[in-house]
Design a protein around this motif. Structure first.
Motif, PDB file in Angstrom:
ATOM      1  N   LEU A  20       0.752  -1.423   0.132  1.00  0.00           N
ATOM      2  CA  LEU A  20      -0.040   0.094  -0.181  1.00  0.00           C
ATOM      3  C   LEU A  20       1.170   1.396   0.289  1.00  0.00           C
ATOM      4  N   GLY A  21       1.899   1.320   0.494  1.00  0.00           N
ATOM      5  CA  GLY A  21       3.171   2.172   0.552  1.00  0.00           C
ATOM      6  C   GLY A  21       3.078   3.356  -0.792  1.00  0.00           C
ATOM      7  N   ALA A  22       3.295   1.720  -1.592  1.00  0.00           N
ATOM      8  CA  ALA A  22       3.611   2.749  -3.101  1.00  0.00           C
ATOM      9  C   ALA A  22       2.700   2.489  -3.530  1.00  0.00           C
ATOM     10  N   TYR A  23       1.470   2.154  -3.412  1.00  0.00           N
ATOM     11  CA  TYR A  23       0.616   2.293  -4.196  1.00  0.00           C
ATOM     12  C   TYR A  23       0.403   4.192  -3.872  1.00  0.00           C
ATOM     13  N   ILE A  24       0.667   4.568  -2.614  1.00  0.00           N
ATOM     14  CA  ILE A  24       0.540   6.201  -1.782  1.00  0.00           C
ATOM     15  C   ILE A  24       1.837   7.066  -2.281  1.00  0.00           C
ATOM     16  N   GLY A  25       2.820   6.019  -2.839  1.00  0.00           N
ATOM     17  CA  GLY A  25       4.441   6.334  -4.084  1.00  0.00           C
ATOM     18  C   GLY A  25       3.742   7.071  -4.534  1.00  0.00           C
ATOM     19  N   ALA A  26       3.305   6.304  -5.794  1.00  0.00           N
ATOM     20  CA  ALA A  26       3.213   6.576  -6.677  1.00  0.00           C
ATOM     21  C   ALA A  26       1.563   7.375  -6.930  1.00  0.00           C
ATOM     22  N   PHE A  27       1.292   7.230  -6.371  1.00  0.00           N
ATOM     23  CA  PHE A  27       0.527   8.820  -5.740  1.00  0.00           C
ATOM     24  C   PHE A  27       0.343  10.030  -5.875  1.00  0.00           C
ATOM     25  N   ARG A  28       1.807  10.195  -5.305  1.00  0.00           N
ATOM     26  CA  ARG A  28       2.193  11.541  -4.990  1.00  0.00           C
ATOM     27  C   ARG A  28       3.354  12.085  -6.147  1.00  0.00           C
ATOM     28  N   TRP A  29       4.179  11.269  -6.652  1.00  0.00           N
ATOM     29  CA  TRP A  29       4.654  11.254  -8.044  1.00  0.00           C
ATOM     30  C   TRP A  29       3.987  11.797  -9.114  1.00  0.00           C
ATOM     31  N   GLN A  30       2.661  11.050  -9.365  1.00  0.00           N
ATOM     32  CA  GLN A  30       1.770  11.470 -10.308  1.00  0.00           C
ATOM     33  C   GLN A  30       0.952  12.815 -10.247  1.00  0.00           C
ATOM     34  N   SER A  31       1.162  12.844  -9.031  1.00  0.00           N
ATOM     35  CA  SER A  31       0.448  14.548  -8.654  1.00  0.00           C
ATOM     36  C   SER A  31       1.302  15.658  -8.492  1.00  0.00           C
TER      37      SER A  31
END
Lengths: 221, 313
Positions: free
Chosen positions: A32-43
């Motif tokens: 789930l941490g990787a999901y959050i990281g990917a979302f942050r980069w995307q934003s």
């Protein structure tokens, strides 16, 4: 089309494709941490895209939108998501409803579908940013797909946020940004929605000792 | 006459540089991990040593086992003639295009897997089965990723693609280009047996792919296979750098331009090698069953690359 417009067209398509890239990278991850990281980069890329469109489209309100987006989706929401993630313990998206290899292929097909349905729009459009429109629609589809195919409440929230990123990107590419007041209203909505979901996740966690939404379909536990 | 000299020179350059490239990655990785590491030109000594050694062969091995190293080496050398390393368009563009490159590489992989099976050891069979699992997904992805560029250039000739990108430098930031680069990078890692797909520096039974197939080899056969593996790495690095960032590649056959191109090629190889070394230091190996998922990512990216190049033409 002059050089200035060509460069703008290429940069906007590039930022749209990087945004989509992070959306697809999300599907490959389990933690789930990787999901959050990917979302942050995307934003982060999305807010750069807003600033870019603001610069070439001579719309200075978009800089404000980019700054708010940066504060909200790169700093605040991922931070709360991370806190949520720590509080619910190291759960993983171990067995999504659709397995990872299939999800990736489905994501590819969804983006191709997006190309197919936006083709008439892209063909009549004269905007330099038209190349990114199918990618933004594809990102919306991928976000929806994350929501329906993942079973942890937290990953579904990230799916919702990715979907919202896709809508914001589409709005920016198609119209060079909607009026600032509406944009701010949308951001407030996202923040409120996110906070409500966060509360619900805590409730699910307290009741079932897991954030697997599969549990919600049973009457008793 | 000059075109043939160019092709031969290019192949010789690749043959010469390849072991050094592998040595450089090993050395840089060792440095990053706080070890002293062997000198970058160590693989040249290793090759010389291996060529001087006697060949030990299993009694069960057939002619195939002796034949395979030559095929593997020959296909790798043949590919260096078709890939634009220093100049584009190449005189041999008419001989073979992108599909020839992909299938020549696959032919080498096929014989390597056969040679792994031939002596009948359990490791060899395991390695061959794993290699084929990876290759089955990786090969179409290479073709697709480069097709993304071929659609834009209107030709599947690698030299033509490079020349086209040089004429339209803006195309480098197309989404098709970017997605194709990412896809080809992932496939490059899988095909050349680097982390996180295969670990090139261990002989651990549970994880090895490439090493498991060549365990039975010794002497000059091993040297040929190692050299071919190094060549394959160089081929993929130069495909990545010259197809997607073609600057420096000579378009005219003058000594000056070729010299610049050779230096530019080496600079790009060193840069990519440094990226790979940093990545290998930072990440751990993937579980074998996750490898198809990683390759799935790259396949989808390649598919999108083709789609966007085709529809945004």
């Amino acid at each position: 089309m002059n050089d200035h417009d060509t460069l703008f067209a290429q940069l906007s398509t590039l930022s749209a494709s990087v945004t989509l890239l992070f959306g697809i990278a999300l599907l490959w991850r389990r933690s789930l941490g990787a999901y959050i990281g990917a979302f942050r980069w995307q934003s982060l890329v999305l807010s750069a895209a807003f600033a870019l469109i603001g610069y070439y489209g001579h719309d200075h309100e978009l800089y404000i939108v980019a700054a708010v987006l940066l504060a909200l989706k790169v700093l605040i929401i991922p931070r709360y998501l991370n806190r949520l993630y720590r509080r619910v313990g190291g759960e993983r998206e171990a067995q999504p409803y659709v397995n990872i290899a299939t999800s990736l292929i489905v994501a590819g097909l969804l983006v191709m579908l997006a190309y197919a349905i936006t083709r008439p729009l892209v063909m009549v459009s004269k905007l330099p940013t038209r190349g990114g429109i199918p990618l933004a629609v594809g990102l919306i589809f991928v976000g929806l797909f994350v929501i329906v195919s993942r079973r942890k409440a937290l990953t579904q929230i990230v799916g919702f946020l990715v979907l919202e990123n896709g809508i914001a990107l589409l709005a920016a590419l198609c119209t060079y940004g909607i009026p600032l007041i509406i944009e701010l209203g949308v951001f407030l909505d996202v923040l409120m929605g996110f906070l409500v979901m966060q509360v619900i996740v805590y409730h699910i966690r307290d009741t079932f000792e897991s954030i697997d939404v599969e549990q919600l379909s049973q009457l008793k536990h | 006459m000059t075109p043939y000299l160019l092709e031969i020179g290019q192949a010789l350059l690749a043959l010469l540089l390849a072991p050094g490239l592998v040595g450089f990655i090993r050395w840089f990785k060792a440095r990053l991990q706080g070890r002293r590491g062997a000198i970058p030109w160590q693989p040249y000594y290793d090759l010389r040593k291996l060529f001087g050694k006697e060949v030990v062969m299993s009694k069960n091995a057939s002619w195939l086992f002796r034949f395979a190293p030559y095929v593997i080496f020959a296909t790798a050398v043949a590919v260096t003639l078709l890939v634009p390393l220093v100049a584009a368009p190449l005189p041999f563009d008419a001989v073979g295009d992108l599909l020839a490159v992909v299938y020549l590489l696959l032919l080498g992989t096929f014989f390597l897997a056969l040679a792994g099976l031939d002596p009948g050891t359990s490791f060899g069979g395991m390695g061959a089965s794993r290699e084929m699992t990876v290759a089955a997904i990786a090969e179409p992805t290479i073709a697709l990723a480069i097709f993304g560029l071929a659609v834009g250039a209107g030709s599947t000739n690698l030299g033509r693609i490079v020349a086209q990108t040089l004429n339209h430098p803006g195309a480098v930031i197309n989404p098709g280009h970017l997605l194709g680069f990412t896809a080809l990078f992932i496939v490059m890692i899988a095909e050349t047996g680097r982390l996180p797909v295969d670990n090139p520096s261990t002989h651990l039974e549970l994880t090895m792919i490439h090493e498991a197939m060549i365990l039975e080899y010794s002497g000059r056969y091993l040297a040929l296979i190692e050299w071919a593996a190094a060549l394959k790495l160089l081929i993929f690095f130069s495909l990545l750098s010259n197809l997607f960032l073609p600057w420096g590649v000579a378009t005219a056959l003058t000594p000056g331009a070729l010299g610049v191109a050779a230096v530019a090629l080496m600079a790009k190889l060193v840069a990519l090698a440094a990226v790979v070394a940093v990545m290998e230091t930072r990440i751990a190996k993937l579980r074998l069953f996750r490898v198809p998922e990683l390759l799935g990512v790259s396949f989808v990216l390649a598919l999108l690359s083709v789609t966007s190049s085709f529809l945004l033409r």
